[in-house]
Enzyme design. Structure first.
Site, PDB file in Angstrom:
ATOM      1  N   LYS A  67       4.876  -9.464   9.254  1.00  0.00           N
ATOM      2  CA  LYS A  67       4.330  -8.471  10.244  1.00  0.00           C
ATOM      3  C   LYS A  67       2.600  -8.687  10.310  1.00  0.00           C
ATOM      4  O   LYS A  67       2.817  -9.193  11.606  1.00  0.00           O
ATOM      5  CB  LYS A  67       5.254  -7.112   9.241  1.00  0.00           C
ATOM      6  CG  LYS A  67       4.072  -6.158   9.898  1.00  0.00           C
ATOM      7  CD  LYS A  67       5.046  -5.519  11.429  1.00  0.00           C
ATOM      8  CE  LYS A  67       3.603  -4.608  11.537  1.00  0.00           C
ATOM      9  NZ  LYS A  67       2.852  -4.145  11.232  1.00  0.00           N
ATOM     10  N   ASP A  68       2.267  -9.493   9.168  1.00  0.00           N
ATOM     11  CA  ASP A  68       0.580  -9.186   8.797  1.00  0.00           C
ATOM     12  C   ASP A  68       0.581 -10.564   9.253  1.00  0.00           C
ATOM     13  O   ASP A  68       0.297 -10.870   8.153  1.00  0.00           O
ATOM     14  CB  ASP A  68       0.072  -8.457   7.760  1.00  0.00           C
ATOM     15  CG  ASP A  68       0.047  -7.040   8.036  1.00  0.00           C
ATOM     16  OD1 ASP A  68       0.021  -6.636   8.703  1.00  0.00           O
ATOM     17  OD2 ASP A  68       1.093  -6.851   6.708  1.00  0.00           O
ATOM     18  N   SER A  85       6.890  -0.436  10.573  1.00  0.00           N
ATOM     19  CA  SER A  85       5.238  -0.419   9.882  1.00  0.00           C
ATOM     20  C   SER A  85       4.707   0.881   9.203  1.00  0.00           C
ATOM     21  O   SER A  85       5.476   1.975   9.291  1.00  0.00           O
ATOM     22  CB  SER A  85       4.014  -0.611  10.971  1.00  0.00           C
ATOM     23  OG  SER A  85       2.721   0.010  10.749  1.00  0.00           O
ATOM     24  N   SER A  86       4.289   0.736   8.442  1.00  0.00           N
ATOM     25  CA  SER A  86       3.797   2.307   7.829  1.00  0.00           C
ATOM     26  C   SER A  86       3.174   3.110   8.866  1.00  0.00           C
ATOM     27  O   SER A  86       3.465   4.643   8.425  1.00  0.00           O
ATOM     28  CB  SER A  86       2.945   2.255   6.809  1.00  0.00           C
ATOM     29  OG  SER A  86       3.447   0.806   5.375  1.00  0.00           O
ATOM     30  N   ARG A  87       2.861   2.953   9.393  1.00  0.00           N
ATOM     31  CA  ARG A  87       1.460   2.906  10.189  1.00  0.00           C
ATOM     32  C   ARG A  87       2.586   4.227  12.017  1.00  0.00           C
ATOM     33  O   ARG A  87       2.102   4.806  12.484  1.00  0.00           O
ATOM     34  CB  ARG A  87       0.822   3.034  11.071  1.00  0.00           C
ATOM     35  CG  ARG A  87      -0.151   2.351  10.451  1.00  0.00           C
ATOM     36  CD  ARG A  87      -1.533   2.070  11.320  1.00  0.00           C
ATOM     37  NE  ARG A  87      -2.699   1.919  10.023  1.00  0.00           N
ATOM     38  CZ  ARG A  87      -3.334   0.159   9.013  1.00  0.00           C
ATOM     39  NH1 ARG A  87      -2.669  -0.665   9.120  1.00  0.00           N
ATOM     40  NH2 ARG A  87      -4.182   0.641   8.142  1.00  0.00           N
ATOM     41  N   MET A 107       0.677  -1.183   0.287  1.00  0.00           N
ATOM     42  CA  MET A 107      -0.130   0.277   0.588  1.00  0.00           C
ATOM     43  C   MET A 107       0.683   1.206   0.053  1.00  0.00           C
ATOM     44  O   MET A 107       0.509   2.245   0.894  1.00  0.00           O
ATOM     45  CB  MET A 107      -0.865  -0.091   1.010  1.00  0.00           C
ATOM     46  CG  MET A 107      -2.071  -1.443   0.969  1.00  0.00           C
ATOM     47  SD  MET A 107      -3.343  -1.193   1.953  1.00  0.00           S
ATOM     48  CE  MET A 107      -2.989  -1.009   3.758  1.00  0.00           C
ATOM     49  N   HIS A 138       9.484  -3.346   3.409  1.00  0.00           N
ATOM     50  CA  HIS A 138       9.094  -3.972   2.094  1.00  0.00           C
ATOM     51  C   HIS A 138      10.159  -4.313   1.259  1.00  0.00           C
ATOM     52  O   HIS A 138      10.569  -4.691   0.518  1.00  0.00           O
ATOM     53  CB  HIS A 138       8.016  -2.496   1.766  1.00  0.00           C
ATOM     54  CG  HIS A 138       7.259  -2.090   2.450  1.00  0.00           C
ATOM     55  ND1 HIS A 138       6.791  -1.034   2.878  1.00  0.00           N
ATOM     56  CD2 HIS A 138       6.163  -2.792   2.412  1.00  0.00           C
ATOM     57  CE1 HIS A 138       5.643  -0.614   3.560  1.00  0.00           C
ATOM     58  NE2 HIS A 138       5.206  -2.143   3.191  1.00  0.00           N
TER      59      HIS A 138
HETATM   60  O1  PAF Z   1      -0.019  -5.460   3.516  1.00  0.00           O
HETATM   61  C1  PAF Z   1      -0.600  -4.599   3.163  1.00  0.00           C
HETATM   62  O2  PAF Z   1       0.331  -3.474   2.400  1.00  0.00           O
HETATM   63  C2  PAF Z   1      -2.034  -4.819   1.943  1.00  0.00           C
HETATM   64  O3  PAF Z   1      -2.479  -5.410   2.962  1.00  0.00           O
HETATM   65  C3  PAF Z   1      -1.942  -5.397   0.933  1.00  0.00           C
HETATM   66  C4  PAF Z   1      -1.582  -7.045   1.103  1.00  0.00           C
HETATM   67  C5  PAF Z   1      -1.392  -4.445  -0.069  1.00  0.00           C
HETATM   68  C6  PAF Z   1      -3.344  -5.709   0.263  1.00  0.00           C
HETATM   69  O4  PAF Z   1      -4.046  -3.524   0.025  1.00  0.00           O
END
Ligand code: PAF
Length: 268
Positions: free
Chosen positions: A125-126, A161-163, A5, A12
């Site tokens: 992470k997710d 995290s981007s947040r 995102m 990333h």
């Molecule tokens: O993990 C993320 O950044 C988002 O949930 C993803 C997998 C790109 C889907 O929008």
């Protein structure tokens, strides 16, 4: 392919470098997906530093960036399509963010269909998202291999995290209690604590001591997020997962224990 995102950070970039070792060409998608945000969440203020993101993609040697508009991904006349993995999406993140994973599955299925990669890399992470996407890809026989990428942390343990950009210095210090809670959980498991509830209580207390509003602190089976009566990592690796709010910022983190590798939380 590395779906993102945007608001790219070293986590990333590490997925992109990993992708580069797996394929001749690397594609990245940058799309802030509205269908995975609830109306009360941070869709509007989610950071979108596109020029910087593109520069970072260039630096890492990404070959192709897909940065569609909302209209391209969700044309006004498109009928709703629902993809779900109910056995995995009703708990933890799914319980606190109803509809979130339906939005994730929908956009990931679209992104994979449009870009058509052989391999797609998603961060651990997710963790729940990773499990949901693995199950979706298997269940729909998608012609893509889903690969997990390690979580990248700051030297003091904070998961990237981007947040994190939303956090003040004081909030950042409180946010560290998530990774501290996970280290404590790991320590308890290696000391032979068998009761998942005892570990969940300790993780929750660690975060609450730093004024984090805890959404959950859970110990689950690492393969399918099943609830456990007892921990036995020689039979089944476990995942400790935490989520909480520091001020208005919601953060998540996790650690897998018993996979036979060195702990990703170990220092030095
Ligand atoms: O993990 C993320 O950044 C988002 O949930 C993803 C997998 C790109 C889907 O929008």
């Amino acid at each position: 392919m590395v779906p993102t995102m945007g608001a790219l950070h070293d986590g990333h970039l590490s997925l992109m470098r990993q992708a580069r070792t797996l394929a001749d060409h690397v594609a990245v998608s940058i799309f802030v997906n509205p269908t995975q945000f609830a109306p009360t969440e941070d869709l509007e203020k989610y950071p979108r530093p596109l020029e910087r993101d593109l520069e970072l993609c260039r630096e890492v040697g990404v070959d192709f960036v897909f940065n569609p508009s909302v209209d391209v991904m969700y044309p006004a006349d498109e009928l709703d399509v629902v993809v779900d993995v109910p056995a995995l999406t009703g708990v933890l993140e799914g319980a606190h963010r109803p509809g979130h994973f339906v939005g994730v599955c929908r956009v990931v299925a679209k992104l994979l269909s449009i870009v058509g990669p052989n391999v797609a890399v998603f961060g651990r992470k997710d963790y729940q998202q990773l499990k949901v996407i693995e199950a979706m890809a298997t269940g729909l026989c998608l012609p893509v291999k889903i690969v997990a990428g390690e979580t990248v942390r700051e030297a003091d343990g904070l998961a990237l995290s981007s947040r994190n950009v939303y956090l003040s210095d004081e909030q950042r210090a409180a946010a560290l209690s998530l990774s501290k809670a996970l280290r404590e959980a790991e320590g308890m498991i290696s000391d032979g604590v068998l009761d998942p509830r005892a570990i969940e209580t300790a993780m929750r207390a660690q975060m609450q001591a730093h004024h984090v509003t805890v959404d959950y602190a859970a110990v689950r089976g690492a393969r399918d997020l099943c609830e456990l009566d007892l921990i036995n990592t020689s039979m089944m690796p476990v995942v400790c997962l935490v989520a909480g709010r520091v001020g208005a910022t919601r953060l998540i983190d996790n650690v897998v224990v018993g996979e036979g590798t060195r702990s990703p939380l170990a220092r030095g």
